[in-house]
Write a protein that holds these residues in place. Structure first.
Motif, mmCIF file in Angstrom:
data_model
loop_
_atom_site.group_PDB
_atom_site.id
_atom_site.type_symbol
_atom_site.label_atom_id
_atom_site.label_comp_id
_atom_site.label_asym_id
_atom_site.label_seq_id
_atom_site.Cartn_x
_atom_site.Cartn_y
_atom_site.Cartn_z
ATOM 1 N N ALA A 1 -4.841 3.304 -11.294
ATOM 2 C CA ALA A 1 -5.381 2.808 -12.428
ATOM 3 C C ALA A 1 -4.715 3.726 -13.675
ATOM 4 O O ALA A 1 -4.254 3.447 -14.837
ATOM 5 N N ALA A 2 -4.522 5.279 -13.261
ATOM 6 C CA ALA A 2 -3.773 5.946 -14.371
ATOM 7 C C ALA A 2 -2.559 5.352 -14.486
ATOM 8 O O ALA A 2 -1.950 5.653 -15.987
ATOM 9 N N ALA A 3 -1.996 4.982 -13.886
ATOM 10 C CA ALA A 3 -0.451 4.360 -13.712
ATOM 11 C C ALA A 3 -0.448 3.110 -14.669
ATOM 12 O O ALA A 3 0.572 3.039 -15.606
ATOM 13 N N ALA A 4 -1.378 2.161 -14.395
ATOM 14 C CA ALA A 4 -1.711 1.173 -15.579
ATOM 15 C C ALA A 4 -1.974 1.758 -16.798
ATOM 16 O O ALA A 4 -1.598 0.869 -17.839
ATOM 17 N N LEU A 5 -3.017 2.560 -16.900
ATOM 18 C CA LEU A 5 -3.361 3.183 -18.116
ATOM 19 C C LEU A 5 -1.903 3.832 -18.969
ATOM 20 O O LEU A 5 -1.746 3.521 -20.241
ATOM 21 N N PRO B 1 0.956 -1.185 -0.095
ATOM 22 C CA PRO B 1 -0.291 0.113 0.086
ATOM 23 C C PRO B 1 0.857 1.145 -0.003
ATOM 24 O O PRO B 1 1.624 1.595 1.112
ATOM 25 N N GLY B 2 0.599 2.049 -0.925
ATOM 26 C CA GLY B 2 1.578 3.369 -1.230
ATOM 27 C C GLY B 2 2.580 3.284 -2.485
ATOM 28 O O GLY B 2 2.737 4.210 -3.025
ATOM 29 N N ASN B 3 2.911 2.143 -2.699
ATOM 30 C CA ASN B 3 3.988 1.933 -3.734
ATOM 31 C C ASN B 3 3.284 1.258 -5.182
ATOM 32 O O ASN B 3 3.989 0.524 -5.705
ATOM 33 N N GLU B 4 2.003 1.099 -5.287
ATOM 34 C CA GLU B 4 1.421 0.528 -6.148
ATOM 35 C C GLU B 4 1.639 0.990 -7.553
ATOM 36 O O GLU B 4 2.162 0.448 -8.426
ATOM 37 N N ARG B 5 1.870 2.439 -7.674
ATOM 38 C CA ARG B 5 2.241 3.032 -9.020
ATOM 39 C C ARG B 5 3.897 2.520 -9.360
ATOM 40 O O ARG B 5 3.949 2.211 -10.455
ATOM 41 N N GLU B 6 4.704 2.286 -8.354
ATOM 42 C CA GLU B 6 5.772 1.847 -8.556
ATOM 43 C C GLU B 6 5.960 0.596 -9.043
ATOM 44 O O GLU B 6 6.553 0.271 -9.920
ATOM 45 N N ALA B 7 5.402 -0.369 -8.408
ATOM 46 C CA ALA B 7 5.230 -1.708 -8.865
ATOM 47 C C ALA B 7 4.659 -1.848 -10.320
ATOM 48 O O ALA B 7 5.053 -2.777 -10.922
ATOM 49 N N ILE B 8 3.746 -0.969 -10.642
ATOM 50 C CA ILE B 8 2.932 -1.022 -12.024
ATOM 51 C C ILE B 8 4.102 -0.655 -13.015
ATOM 52 O O ILE B 8 4.300 -1.070 -14.171
ATOM 53 N N ARG B 9 4.994 0.474 -12.838
ATOM 54 C CA ARG B 9 5.969 0.808 -13.785
ATOM 55 C C ARG B 9 6.978 -0.324 -13.785
ATOM 56 O O ARG B 9 7.292 -0.552 -14.982
ATOM 57 N N LYS B 10 7.164 -1.288 -12.987
ATOM 58 C CA LYS B 10 8.125 -2.319 -13.254
ATOM 59 C C LYS B 10 7.434 -3.337 -14.169
ATOM 60 O O LYS B 10 8.196 -4.064 -14.922
ATOM 61 N N ALA B 11 6.126 -3.284 -14.103
ATOM 62 C CA ALA B 11 5.613 -4.237 -14.965
ATOM 63 C C ALA B 11 5.624 -3.892 -16.406
ATOM 64 O O ALA B 11 5.377 -4.662 -17.295
ATOM 65 N N ILE C 1 6.206 -5.895 -20.758
ATOM 66 C CA ILE C 1 5.112 -5.840 -21.847
ATOM 67 C C ILE C 1 5.952 -5.846 -23.307
ATOM 68 O O ILE C 1 6.605 -5.208 -23.417
ATOM 69 N N VAL C 2 5.479 -7.046 -23.978
ATOM 70 C CA VAL C 2 6.029 -7.374 -25.198
ATOM 71 C C VAL C 2 5.038 -7.837 -25.976
ATOM 72 O O VAL C 2 4.068 -8.516 -25.510
ATOM 73 N N GLY C 3 5.358 -8.068 -27.471
ATOM 74 C CA GLY C 3 4.386 -8.614 -28.197
ATOM 75 C C GLY C 3 3.438 -7.488 -29.073
ATOM 76 O O GLY C 3 3.482 -6.372 -28.583
ATOM 77 N N GLU C 4 2.662 -8.120 -30.056
ATOM 78 C CA GLU C 4 1.831 -7.057 -30.824
ATOM 79 C C GLU C 4 0.325 -7.204 -30.345
ATOM 80 O O GLU C 4 -0.314 -6.398 -30.629
ATOM 81 N N ASN C 5 0.069 -8.059 -29.360
ATOM 82 C CA ASN C 5 -1.393 -7.985 -28.785
ATOM 83 C C ASN C 5 -1.309 -8.251 -27.400
ATOM 84 O O ASN C 5 -1.787 -9.291 -26.819
ATOM 85 N N ALA C 6 -0.944 -7.239 -26.644
ATOM 86 C CA ALA C 6 -0.591 -7.221 -25.301
ATOM 87 C C ALA C 6 -1.881 -6.655 -24.557
ATOM 88 O O ALA C 6 -2.631 -5.545 -25.154
ATOM 89 N N GLU D 1 2.109 3.512 -23.278
ATOM 90 C CA GLU D 1 3.524 3.676 -23.646
ATOM 91 C C GLU D 1 3.918 2.551 -24.297
ATOM 92 O O GLU D 1 4.770 2.505 -25.195
ATOM 93 N N LYS D 2 3.473 1.282 -24.137
ATOM 94 C CA LYS D 2 3.734 -0.085 -24.615
ATOM 95 C C LYS D 2 2.717 -0.327 -26.010
ATOM 96 O O LYS D 2 3.021 -1.528 -26.380
ATOM 97 N N GLY D 3 1.667 0.376 -25.969
ATOM 98 C CA GLY D 3 0.806 -0.079 -27.425
ATOM 99 C C GLY D 3 -0.236 -1.018 -26.871
ATOM 100 O O GLY D 3 -0.502 -1.787 -27.812
ATOM 101 N N ALA D 4 -0.296 -1.431 -25.543
ATOM 102 C CA ALA D 4 -1.145 -2.420 -25.044
ATOM 103 C C ALA D 4 -2.824 -1.923 -24.962
ATOM 104 O O ALA D 4 -2.661 -0.924 -24.738
#
Length: 526
Positions: free
Chosen positions: A232-236, A197-207, A211-216, A241-244
């Motif tokens: 959610a904004a960090a996930a978006l 709790p509190g570092n969710e955005r940082e964890a999502i950035r690591k994800a 992200i690879v591939g054409e259909n992510a 950024e990766k075209g997913a």
């Protein structure tokens, strides 16, 4: 003896699964598979399988109630409506809030929107209004992805959507999961990224590196964080950024429909607005509402209803006609399987009666009349009819994701008095949050998880002298709760979890307040 199947939609999560209700002599007696569904292929999770049981829920309301001498007393519909209309005229529109259940039908929600217009208020909201609105094509297409990032515990909040992730993995897709503990969803993962709790955005950035591939896909379930829109904004951000493709799954069965129709004033802002003096709640658990005058229409005697001034008995999903819009924005039909009990009305009909009592008739005789109004006024629903939805529903074309960035996630501050971080989590039997009002009226679901519990690591159980299967008191700065201890693998030391639900007379919110995370201590009790 008459016997028939009636197809309908699950009233729990936003996956939008279809199933059949088994009707014998006019009464719903069981649930069964509906194999033609393009969403779930005849499969259901436990909640969907046993949803039919709520028709006979022990907390059902069958008569209007009105508060007299500080207690709720049975009254006639005429007396209840007269009280409501008289009180509504005492408040300015800016002092009135209307909150729609995002488990209700589109027709129910739209009728409440019309009532908001009559009362001249913009305070029209739903629990789905958390600042997140995004769909990216069909749920079935997720099975063809070559890379998926899942944020949250999708396997428990939206099990049949998680099944598509499993399908993709079986075909060779890489799957990364961001969650606060080794949840069931992480069993699908090629890579697990643990958030706190509190570092969710940082964890999502690591994800993002994953992200690879054409259909992510980036799939956003129900966040464990309090600042859900910012997470959610960090996930978006990483998806763009990766075209997913970015897909967000509302907690509620018709969360997407509620937003489409306009029940989108931020729910937190409505709850916190001190100017609100009257509150009208349609079918959702808000807990005690601190307004001068509160009306609740619901099928069950929720805590909100128990503390209301007027309570109106409403139909459950099996007793009404209408439509709902799932996470992928597929508009589907809900078919009535049995008549409501005597004295009980569908949500839309209650609203129509109130509008008429206010001298502002809406002119609706059937739910289909309301749907015609929806198709004339709501973008994406143009040209739809009940007949056109009968086979597979209608999938509205994806549009650009909208995420309203709110407050940043805040790290939970622990100390010697409260050394552990507690996080609310879903269960497959009860879902997340207000869905528990529905599930606790399904006896089989209650039998599986009859009580609230607290999960803790073996290391912390030893450190704080608590024992698996024994009772312990969980204490925070806002309250305390006595629950059963579960020593669990996959929970990091220093953290604990608790189901986000109400069971019986206790609720996780008694410890967390309106937070999803907080600091606590745990002490074993005899």
């Amino acid at each position: 003896m008459s016997f028939r199947y009636v197809s309908t939609l699950c009233p729990f999560c936003s996956t939008g699964c279809s199933f059949n209700l088994v009707v014998q002599n006019g009464a719903v007696v069981a649930g069964g598979p509906y194999h033609r569904s393009p969403v779930n292929d005849g499969k259901t999770c436990p909640k969907g399988h046993y949803a039919y049981e709520m028709t006979a829920g022990k907390e059902r309301i069958f008569t209007p109630l009105i508060r007299k001498n500080d207690s709720l007393t049975e009254c006639s519909w005429e007396e209840a409506l007269a009280c409501i209309t008289t009180k509504c005229k005492e408040y300015a529109g800016t002092e009135i809030a209307l909150i729609a259940s995002a488990h209700a039908t589109n027709e129910d929600i739209y009728s409440l929107k019309r009532l908001a217009e009559i009362l001249i208020t913009d305070n029209f909201s739903s629990p789905a209004a958390v600042g997140i609105d995004a769909s990216a094509g069909s749920i079935a297409a997720i099975a063809d992805a070559d890379c998926i990032v899942v944020i949250g515990n999708l396997a428990l909040t939206h099990p049949l959507a998680a099944r598509r992730v499993a399908n993709a993995k079986d075909k060779g897709a890489k799957v990364a999961v961001v969650d606060t503990y080794l949840s069931p969803t992480t069993k699908l993962a090629s890579e697990f990224i643990q958030a706190t709790p509190g570092n969710e955005r940082e964890a999502i950035r690591k994800a993002a590196d994953f992200i690879v591939g054409e259909n992510a896909y980036v799939l956003f379930g129900i966040s464990a964080g309090d600042a859900e829109a910012s997470i959610a904004a960090a996930a978006l951000e990483i998806a763009e950024e990766k075209g997913a493709k970015f897909f967000a799954f509302p907690a509620q069965s018709n969360g997407r429909g509620a937003l489409d129709i306009g029940a989108s004033t931020p729910i937190d802002a409505v709850i916190a607005d001190e100017k609100i003096k009257a509150c009208y709640i349609m079918g959702t658990e808000m807990g005690p509402v601190p307004a001068e005058f509160v009306v609740v229409q619901d099928a069950f005697l929720s805590v909100s209803a128990q503390n209301a001034d007027v309570v109106l008995p409403a139909a459950v999903f099996a007793e009404t006609e209408g439509t709902a819009t799932n996470a992928e924005r597929r508009v589907q039909r809900i078919h009535q399987a049995q008549e409501p009990p005597e004295g009980v009305k569908p949500h839309w009909k209650i609203v129509v009666d109130i509008a008429s009592a206010l001298g502002e008739p809406l002119g609706y005789e059937t739910p289909e009349d309301i749907f015609a109004d929806i198709t004339a006024n709501i973008k994406g629903y143009e040209g739809l009819t009940y007949a056109s939805l009968e086979k597979d529903g209608h999938l509205i074309s994806p549009r650009k994701a909208a995420v309203t960035v709110g407050p940043e996630p805040v790290k939970v501050k622990t100390n010697k008095k409260f050394p552990l971080v507690l996080s609310m989590v879903p269960t497959i039997w009860h879902g997340f949050g207000t869905a528990g009002t529905l599930s606790k009226n399904c006896p089989t679901l209650v039998q599986e998880v009859p009580d609230i519990w607290v999960g803790i690591s073996a290391e912390d159980a030893q450190k704080y002298n608590v024992t698996n299967g024994r009772n312990a008191v969980v204490i925070s700065d806002t309250g305390e709760l006595t629950v059963t201890v579960k020593v669990m693998d996959g929970i990091a030391p220093g953290t604990t979890i608790i189901p986000a639900m109400r069971m019986g007379n206790i609720c996780a919110c008694e410890v967390t307040g309106r937070r999803k995370n907080c600091a606590v201590r745990i002490e074993e009790v005899d």
